[in-house]
Scaffold this active site. Structure first.
Site, PDB file in Angstrom:
ATOM      1  N   LYS A  52       0.842  -1.204   0.000  1.00  0.00           N
ATOM      2  CA  LYS A  52       0.000   0.000   0.000  1.00  0.00           C
ATOM      3  C   LYS A  52       0.876   1.252   0.000  1.00  0.00           C
ATOM      4  CE  LYS A  52      -3.873  -2.440   2.018  1.00  0.00           C
ATOM      5  NZ  LYS A  52      -4.621  -2.873   3.190  1.00  0.00           N
ATOM      6  N   GLN A  96      -4.766  -1.624   9.390  1.00  0.00           N
ATOM      7  CA  GLN A  96      -4.661  -2.954   8.777  1.00  0.00           C
ATOM      8  C   GLN A  96      -5.265  -4.031   9.687  1.00  0.00           C
ATOM      9  OE1 GLN A  96      -3.376  -3.558   5.557  1.00  0.00           O
ATOM     10  NE2 GLN A  96      -4.261  -5.553   5.931  1.00  0.00           N
ATOM     11  N   ASP A 119     -11.274   2.761   3.856  1.00  0.00           N
ATOM     12  CA  ASP A 119     -11.630   1.346   3.670  1.00  0.00           C
ATOM     13  C   ASP A 119     -13.147   1.183   3.531  1.00  0.00           C
ATOM     14  OD1 ASP A 119      -9.514  -0.427   3.462  1.00  0.00           O
ATOM     15  OD2 ASP A 119      -9.130  -0.460   5.619  1.00  0.00           O
TER      16      ASP A 119
END
Ligand code: NAP
Length: 279
Positions: A52, A96, A119
């Site tokens: 990422k 994460q 997200d």
């Protein structure tokens, strides 16, 4: 033989577009920043976080990593998120998953400012997905919709079967297909006669997490097959949920693993981060 839907190709085109949008923002004096939080020593999470960060660099997004030790308390993590929520250099916050078991993941997701929730896991954004009016879309289903669009695969009126009902893939995937006027069915581990259901699919999405789960006898001739799975086979090689060799002979389009859905997921994270600044 099916046409391969190349996540790499769609991703490259989309990242070029995102890069231009970041440059345009920079020219107006606006920076784009993503905070990436990783807690503990999960090796798969480390790989995802590195990928990422690399993708951010590629398109000119500033990434700020917060690598916290395994023993970090929930309070400490929530405190960091509170700071990032008010940090003007940070437009997107990504924590994460999975988190260590002593931390309540939903509490962490709920703490992220929904305007920085790149997200799209916060209940505010999940609710907007249900309504069909959204700022951020969850990255994996959004990436799949981009791939279908790129290959001119129309969803309208098509029978779409999604195997898997997770909050991050199966459920939002079904919602996005529905928004595009697909006739959508969600299957899961309690579905009876799964094969009977999957054989009706014009578009079949497999998000199960089991190698070689979808076999050719479960696929209708000419179906579009999207493989979300990321598994390791007996030899330790990365593979999807679909028996690629046999299914590609029946499908009209298919996504490979690797090189299919995976690259698009990170690309859509970049899309959401830029969008957080543009809106
Ligand atoms: P998950 O939360 O474990 O959900 C798996 C789903 O599969 C569940 O809904 C489960 O049903 C269903 N399932 C399990 N066994 C089944 C069976 N025998 N028949 C029918 N349905 C069955 O997984 P996830 O987070 O959605 O991820 C799914 C896969 O996608 C994983 O391999 C993951 O690594 C991968 N993934 C890839 C990306 C990417 O970027 N490529 C992104 C996210 C996830 P129940 O609900 O009834 O248990």
């Amino acid at each position: 033989m099916a046409e391969i839907i190349s996540g790499k190709a769609v991703s490259a085109a989309k990242r070029e577009e995102i890069k231009n949008r970041v440059a345009e923002l920079n020219s107006k004096g606006k920076q784009v920043g993503l905070a990436v939080i990783i807690v503990g020593n999960n090796s798969a999470s480390r790989v995802y976080v590195n990928n990422k960060k690399k993708a951010c660099e590629e398109v000119g997004i500033n990434s700020y990593e917060y690598a916290l030790p395994e023993e970090t308390t929930q309070e400490e993590l929530l405190e960091l998120i509170k700071d990032l929520n008010t940090n003007d250099e940070v437009n997107g916050i990504l924590c994460q998953l999975p988190l260590p078991s002593h931390i309540d993941e939903q509490a962490v997701i709920n703490a992220i400012d929904h305007k920085k929730d790149v997200d799209a896991f916060h209940p505010f954004n999940v609710g907007h997905i249900m309504i069909g009016d959204y700022t951020f879309l969850p990255c994996t289903p959004a990436g799949i919709m981009e791939m279908l669009k790129y290959y001119n695969i129309s969803v309208s009126g098509k029978k779409c079967v999604v195997i898997g009902r997770s909050n991050i893939v199966g459920k939002p995937m079904a919602m996005l297909l529905l928004k595009e006027n697909g006739t959508v069915e969600i299957c899961h581990s309690r579905t009876e006669n799964l094969k009977e259901e999957t054989l009706t699919a014009d578009i079949l999405v497999a998000a199960v997490g089991k190698a070689d789960f979808v076999t050719a006898d479960m696929v209708k001739d000419g179906a579009v097959v999207i493989d979300v799975g990321m598994n390791r086979n007996k030899e330790g090689k990365l593979c999807g949920d679909v028996c690629y060799e046999e299914v590609e002979k029946k499908a009209s389009f298919i996504t490979p693993v690797p090189g299919g859905v995976g690259p698009m997921t990170i690309t859509m994270l970049l899309e959401n981060t830029v969008r957080a600044v543009e809106i």
